[in-house]
Design a protein around this motif. Structure first.
Motif, mmCIF file in Angstrom:
data_model
loop_
_atom_site.group_PDB
_atom_site.id
_atom_site.type_symbol
_atom_site.label_atom_id
_atom_site.label_comp_id
_atom_site.label_asym_id
_atom_site.label_seq_id
_atom_site.Cartn_x
_atom_site.Cartn_y
_atom_site.Cartn_z
ATOM 1 N N ASP A 109 -54.971 -33.609 -29.968
ATOM 2 C CA ASP A 109 -56.273 -33.010 -30.290
ATOM 3 C C ASP A 109 -56.108 -31.939 -31.366
ATOM 4 O O ASP A 109 -56.978 -31.760 -32.214
ATOM 5 C CB ASP A 109 -56.870 -32.356 -29.033
ATOM 6 C CG ASP A 109 -57.031 -33.350 -27.905
ATOM 7 O OD1 ASP A 109 -57.713 -34.374 -28.118
ATOM 8 O OD2 ASP A 109 -56.439 -33.122 -26.816
ATOM 9 N N LEU A 110 -54.989 -31.206 -31.260
ATOM 10 C CA LEU A 110 -54.748 -30.072 -32.153
ATOM 11 C C LEU A 110 -53.328 -30.155 -32.706
ATOM 12 O O LEU A 110 -52.482 -30.840 -32.131
ATOM 13 C CB LEU A 110 -54.862 -28.753 -31.365
ATOM 14 C CG LEU A 110 -56.086 -28.523 -30.486
ATOM 15 C CD1 LEU A 110 -55.940 -27.196 -29.748
ATOM 16 C CD2 LEU A 110 -57.347 -28.540 -31.337
ATOM 17 N N GLY A 111 -53.079 -29.425 -33.784
ATOM 18 C CA GLY A 111 -51.726 -29.391 -34.328
ATOM 19 C C GLY A 111 -51.494 -28.111 -35.104
ATOM 20 O O GLY A 111 -52.441 -27.435 -35.518
ATOM 21 N N VAL A 112 -50.214 -27.786 -35.286
ATOM 22 C CA VAL A 112 -49.823 -26.680 -36.160
ATOM 23 C C VAL A 112 -48.947 -27.279 -37.247
ATOM 24 O O VAL A 112 -47.937 -27.927 -36.950
ATOM 25 C CB VAL A 112 -49.052 -25.585 -35.389
ATOM 26 C CG1 VAL A 112 -48.509 -24.529 -36.363
ATOM 27 C CG2 VAL A 112 -49.938 -24.932 -34.331
ATOM 28 N N VAL A 113 -49.354 -27.080 -38.505
ATOM 29 C CA VAL A 113 -48.640 -27.707 -39.611
ATOM 30 C C VAL A 113 -48.842 -26.882 -40.875
ATOM 31 O O VAL A 113 -49.794 -26.089 -40.960
ATOM 32 C CB VAL A 113 -49.148 -29.175 -39.760
ATOM 33 C CG1 VAL A 113 -50.553 -29.238 -40.321
ATOM 34 C CG2 VAL A 113 -48.200 -30.025 -40.577
ATOM 35 N N GLY A 114 -47.960 -27.056 -41.858
ATOM 36 C CA GLY A 114 -48.123 -26.375 -43.144
ATOM 37 C C GLY A 114 -49.257 -27.020 -43.933
ATOM 38 O O GLY A 114 -49.420 -28.241 -43.910
ATOM 39 N N GLN A 115 -50.022 -26.171 -44.643
ATOM 40 C CA GLN A 115 -51.109 -26.717 -45.491
ATOM 41 C C GLN A 115 -50.565 -27.703 -46.515
ATOM 42 O O GLN A 115 -51.252 -28.650 -46.896
ATOM 43 C CB GLN A 115 -51.818 -25.582 -46.233
ATOM 44 C CG GLN A 115 -52.814 -24.835 -45.393
ATOM 45 C CD GLN A 115 -53.226 -23.549 -46.073
ATOM 46 O OE1 GLN A 115 -52.405 -22.883 -46.707
ATOM 47 N NE2 GLN A 115 -54.487 -23.189 -45.936
ATOM 48 N N ASN A 116 -49.335 -27.486 -46.977
ATOM 49 C CA ASN A 116 -48.732 -28.407 -47.949
ATOM 50 C C ASN A 116 -48.670 -29.828 -47.385
ATOM 51 O O ASN A 116 -49.036 -30.794 -48.063
ATOM 52 C CB ASN A 116 -47.333 -27.906 -48.359
ATOM 53 C CG ASN A 116 -46.427 -27.560 -47.187
ATOM 54 O OD1 ASN A 116 -46.834 -26.889 -46.258
ATOM 55 N ND2 ASN A 116 -45.200 -28.027 -47.219
ATOM 56 N N VAL A 117 -48.249 -29.953 -46.119
ATOM 57 C CA VAL A 117 -48.148 -31.272 -45.489
ATOM 58 C C VAL A 117 -49.543 -31.849 -45.207
ATOM 59 O O VAL A 117 -49.796 -33.036 -45.393
ATOM 60 C CB VAL A 117 -47.294 -31.169 -44.196
ATOM 61 C CG1 VAL A 117 -47.400 -32.430 -43.346
ATOM 62 C CG2 VAL A 117 -45.835 -30.917 -44.564
ATOM 63 N N LEU A 118 -50.456 -30.966 -44.801
ATOM 64 C CA LEU A 118 -51.831 -31.394 -44.489
ATOM 65 C C LEU A 118 -52.550 -31.933 -45.724
ATOM 66 O O LEU A 118 -53.166 -33.011 -45.689
ATOM 67 C CB LEU A 118 -52.595 -30.190 -43.923
ATOM 68 C CG LEU A 118 -54.000 -30.470 -43.421
ATOM 69 C CD1 LEU A 118 -53.951 -31.395 -42.221
ATOM 70 C CD2 LEU A 118 -54.720 -29.171 -43.066
ATOM 71 N N VAL A 119 -52.443 -31.190 -46.824
ATOM 72 C CA VAL A 119 -53.136 -31.594 -48.054
ATOM 73 C C VAL A 119 -52.462 -32.826 -48.662
ATOM 74 O O VAL A 119 -53.133 -33.744 -49.131
ATOM 75 C CB VAL A 119 -53.209 -30.409 -49.051
ATOM 76 C CG1 VAL A 119 -53.763 -30.848 -50.396
ATOM 77 C CG2 VAL A 119 -54.077 -29.292 -48.461
#
Ligand code: PRT
Ligand code: ZN
Length: 210
Positions: free
Chosen positions: A63-73
């Motif tokens: 449902d949720l995650g913690v990740v770097g914006q670099n990986v997300l984008v």
């Protein structure tokens, strides 16, 4: 019960675990387990490779995650971001061999650039009207120029010492990043309420740290 995916082992892991603990959530974590349940909050934690987290949250596996914006984008899913977390700050930068002349991004026209971030870099170069040949490699990007694989690189920088150690000079910041909380876009009302409780606690933790 809400499911949160965090990085199993890497630069985000320790800060992700401390943030959850500072939110007053207790759990036992072991390096062998791939998931764990909190004892005082309806939360299950999944331990995954960071690259898999955006896709799993998009698909609802988590449902949720913690990740770097670099990986997300780079994964093309920026719309999943719900909360900046203030840690793992870094930048995605272009770098060239120290001895090379470099005046502006236009100098990269027609050049070979090695990167693990072809999407973000491609968008940036297109925005500057530059066409280059992007070579996607998944690690050790910094050695590409010295082995004749590329004229320039685009990689994550934090202190800059890796660039320095490989005879490279940082010339452009392409993207600034930090860890973010992400959420599936179609959470049930019950999970949405749990997300809001978590965000409320995370915001309090960040305020207390300042
Ligand atoms: O195994 P898994 O796939 O889960 O992890 P990973 O190896 O892909 O990622 P990991 O743990 O290295 O990084 C996770 C996230 O931390 C990244 O996606 C960034 O959001 C963030 N982050 C913050 C960094 C750095 N700082 C960083 N310095 N990610 C990588 N680096 C690397 C960079 O690639 C380069 O090789 O460190 C080197 C540069 O560091 P300096 O300090 O020498 O400039
Ligand atoms: Zn990764």
């Amino acid at each position: 019960m809400i499911r949160l995916a965090i990085q199993k082992s890497g630069r985000l892991s320790e800060d992700s675990l401390s943030l959850i603990r500072e939110c007053g959530i207790s759990f036992v974590s072991s390096s062998y387990k791939l998931k764990t349940e909190a004892t005082n909050f309806p939360l299950e934690i999944l331990y995954l490779r960071d690259d898999d987290i955006p896709g799993y949250v998009q698909d609802g596996v988590a449902d949720l995650g913690v990740v770097g914006q670099n990986v997300l984008v780079e994964a093309g899913l920026p719309e999943l971001e719900v909360e900046p977390l203030g840690f793992s700050k870094c930048r995605l930068s272009l770098a060239v061999p120290r001895g090379e002349a470099y005046a502006s991004v236009a100098d990269l026209q027609g050049k070979n650039i090695a990167t693990s971030y072809p999407q973000i870099l491609g968008t940036y170069l297109a925005g500057h009207g530059v066409q280059a040949n992007l070579h996607t490699i998944s690690g050790s990007v910094e050695i590409a120029p010295s082995i004749g694989l590329a004229d320039a690189i685009c990689d994550i920088v934090s202190s800059g010492s890796t660039l320095l150690g490989n005879g490279l000079r940082e010339v452009e910041t392409v993207f600034r990043s930090e860890a973010v909380l992400i959420a599936n876009r179609a959470l049930s009302a019950e999970k949405q309420a749990l997300l809001e409780q978590l965000q409320f606690r995370m915001q309090a933790v960040r305020r207390a740290r300042r």
